[in-house]
Write a protein that holds these residues in place. Structure first.
Motif, mmCIF file in Angstrom:
data_model
loop_
_atom_site.group_PDB
_atom_site.id
_atom_site.type_symbol
_atom_site.label_atom_id
_atom_site.label_comp_id
_atom_site.label_asym_id
_atom_site.label_seq_id
_atom_site.Cartn_x
_atom_site.Cartn_y
_atom_site.Cartn_z
ATOM 1 N N THR A 104 -9.322 8.263 6.552
ATOM 2 C CA THR A 104 -7.962 8.257 5.901
ATOM 3 C C THR A 104 -8.167 9.171 4.655
ATOM 4 O OG1 THR A 104 -7.462 5.946 6.709
ATOM 5 C CG2 THR A 104 -6.442 6.617 4.697
ATOM 6 N N GLU A 105 -7.283 9.944 4.397
ATOM 7 C CA GLU A 105 -7.132 10.700 3.390
ATOM 8 C C GLU A 105 -6.278 10.267 2.300
ATOM 9 O OE1 GLU A 105 -8.227 15.199 4.637
ATOM 10 O OE2 GLU A 105 -6.564 14.443 6.061
ATOM 11 N N LEU A 154 -1.424 7.688 0.884
ATOM 12 C CA LEU A 154 -2.553 7.521 2.249
ATOM 13 C C LEU A 154 -2.136 8.342 3.442
ATOM 14 C CD1 LEU A 154 -3.250 3.881 2.214
ATOM 15 C CD2 LEU A 154 -4.670 5.591 1.110
ATOM 16 N N ILE A 155 -2.927 9.343 4.055
ATOM 17 C CA ILE A 155 -2.755 9.922 4.830
ATOM 18 C C ILE A 155 -3.833 9.483 6.255
ATOM 19 C CG2 ILE A 155 -2.830 12.446 6.067
ATOM 20 C CD1 ILE A 155 -0.782 11.964 3.570
ATOM 21 N N PHE A 156 -2.949 9.177 7.480
ATOM 22 C CA PHE A 156 -4.009 8.771 8.483
ATOM 23 C C PHE A 156 -4.066 9.888 9.455
ATOM 24 C CE2 PHE A 156 -1.129 4.914 6.875
ATOM 25 C CZ PHE A 156 -2.488 4.504 6.310
ATOM 26 N N VAL A 157 -5.120 10.132 10.006
ATOM 27 C CA VAL A 157 -5.625 11.281 10.710
ATOM 28 C C VAL A 157 -5.427 10.712 12.258
ATOM 29 C CG1 VAL A 157 -7.079 13.028 11.322
ATOM 30 C CG2 VAL A 157 -6.801 12.180 9.043
ATOM 31 N N SER A 158 -4.847 11.923 12.988
ATOM 32 C CA SER A 158 -4.521 11.512 14.553
ATOM 33 C C SER A 158 -5.507 11.901 15.234
ATOM 34 C CB SER A 158 -3.377 12.299 15.311
ATOM 35 O OG SER A 158 -2.310 11.958 14.548
ATOM 36 N N PRO A 159 -6.030 11.331 16.524
ATOM 37 C CA PRO A 159 -7.233 11.533 17.141
ATOM 38 C C PRO A 159 -7.157 13.032 17.545
ATOM 39 C CG PRO A 159 -6.392 9.736 18.225
ATOM 40 C CD PRO A 159 -5.461 10.234 17.175
ATOM 41 N N ARG A 193 -13.460 14.118 -3.926
ATOM 42 C CA ARG A 193 -12.668 13.855 -5.048
ATOM 43 C C ARG A 193 -12.225 14.952 -5.889
ATOM 44 N NH1 ARG A 193 -15.021 9.623 -8.992
ATOM 45 N NH2 ARG A 193 -16.291 11.433 -9.600
ATOM 46 N N LEU A 194 -11.011 15.425 -5.586
ATOM 47 C CA LEU A 194 -10.539 16.518 -6.202
ATOM 48 C C LEU A 194 -10.048 16.202 -7.757
ATOM 49 C CD1 LEU A 194 -8.195 18.081 -3.303
ATOM 50 C CD2 LEU A 194 -10.724 18.661 -4.248
ATOM 51 N N ASN A 195 -9.447 15.041 -7.734
ATOM 52 C CA ASN A 195 -9.012 14.591 -9.120
ATOM 53 C C ASN A 195 -8.427 13.181 -8.804
ATOM 54 O OD1 ASN A 195 -6.054 14.649 -7.668
ATOM 55 N ND2 ASN A 195 -5.820 16.586 -8.562
ATOM 56 N N LEU A 196 -7.735 12.412 -9.783
ATOM 57 C CA LEU A 196 -7.250 11.152 -9.491
ATOM 58 C C LEU A 196 -6.479 10.556 -8.391
ATOM 59 C CD1 LEU A 196 -7.502 8.235 -11.171
ATOM 60 C CD2 LEU A 196 -5.328 8.900 -12.163
ATOM 61 N N ARG A 197 -5.700 11.302 -8.031
ATOM 62 C CA ARG A 197 -4.736 11.084 -6.915
ATOM 63 C C ARG A 197 -4.994 12.010 -5.666
ATOM 64 N NH1 ARG A 197 -2.598 6.994 -8.624
ATOM 65 N NH2 ARG A 197 -1.849 6.848 -10.671
ATOM 66 N N ASN A 198 -6.349 12.657 -5.471
ATOM 67 C CA ASN A 198 -6.320 13.442 -4.210
ATOM 68 C C ASN A 198 -7.679 13.388 -3.798
ATOM 69 O OD1 ASN A 198 -3.763 15.155 -3.709
ATOM 70 N ND2 ASN A 198 -4.017 15.158 -5.989
ATOM 71 N N TYR A 226 -1.811 5.380 -4.745
ATOM 72 C CA TYR A 226 -3.220 5.110 -4.820
ATOM 73 C C TYR A 226 -3.802 6.039 -5.584
ATOM 74 C CZ TYR A 226 -2.124 1.292 -1.523
ATOM 75 O OH TYR A 226 -1.833 0.396 -0.825
ATOM 76 N N THR A 227 -5.221 5.687 -6.076
ATOM 77 C CA THR A 227 -6.171 6.575 -6.835
ATOM 78 C C THR A 227 -7.392 6.821 -5.659
ATOM 79 O OG1 THR A 227 -7.486 4.888 -7.593
ATOM 80 C CG2 THR A 227 -5.580 5.564 -9.046
#
Length: 197
Positions: A32-33, A39-44, A77-82, A17-18
């Motif tokens: 979501t990061e 994609l990184i899903f964050v826990s409670p 937005r750090l770059n295209l993929r982060n 993803y971008t």
């Protein structure tokens, strides 16, 4: 009884993803990061995380230099993929993502802060500091982890105590902008407020 199908975005495209995809994918979980196109899903988060975040935010609001402001729950937005979402950021007051904006650009960020949780330990200690430095973010604070036996004794009370670390990436950080109080390179620092949970 039937089970609802997984959303289409659960299977990432081959190239990943971008940063812009985070705003286009429907029904993503909150916070979501995007790291390396995944994609990184964050826990409670635990109570300690919430309390520490609130105390740091209040302290920073009174300490930031003129021309800067404190934001929370905003991705960078750090770059295209982060496109990570630090717990707090100190941003140039002229950065304006607009009323529906959900991110700012790395060039507008002076400080990124991560409060370490069990599920985010490796990302917050190993992955994100390198990515923030590579994107030119001059200051990074990491809090909530436990002080380690090898840390300098006068900068911590005893192993196992909560700790706040500050990192600064030389040499470009020296020209990156104003400094914040309590900044040191890769050392435990006394936080602006107690970190006891």
């Amino acid at each position: 009884m039937s089970v609802a199908p997984y959303p289409d975005w659960i299977r990432p495209p081959a190239e990943g993803y971008t940063a812009e995809d985070l705003d286009r994918l429907p029904d993503l979980p909150p916070h979501t990061e995007l790291l390396d196109g995944s994609l990184i899903f964050v826990s409670p988060q635990p109570l300690f995380h919430m309390r520490t975040l609130r105390r740091l935010e209040r302290a920073l609001e009174t300490a930031v230099p003129d021309g800067w402001q404190v934001w929370r729950e905003m991705t960078i937005r750090l770059n295209l993929r982060n496109r990570p979402e630090p717990d707090l950021i100190v941003v140039n007051e002229h950065a304006d993502p607009g009323p529906d904006g959900s991110y700012c650009d790395a060039q507008d960020v002076l400080l990124a802060i991560e409060i370490v949780s069990t599920e985010s330990r490796e990302r917050d200690r190993e992955v994100k500091p390198r990515k923030y430095a590579a994107a030119g973010i001059a200051h990074f604070w990491r809090g909530g982890g436990r002080a380690r036996a090898g840390d300098r004794p006068h900068l911590r009370d005893r192993p196992g105590d909560r700790a706040l670390r500050a990192d600064r990436d030389p040499p470009q950080a020296a020209e990156a902008g104003p400094s914040l109080p309590g900044r040191h390179r890769s050392h435990l620092i006394r936080p602006p407020v107690p970190l006891s949970g």
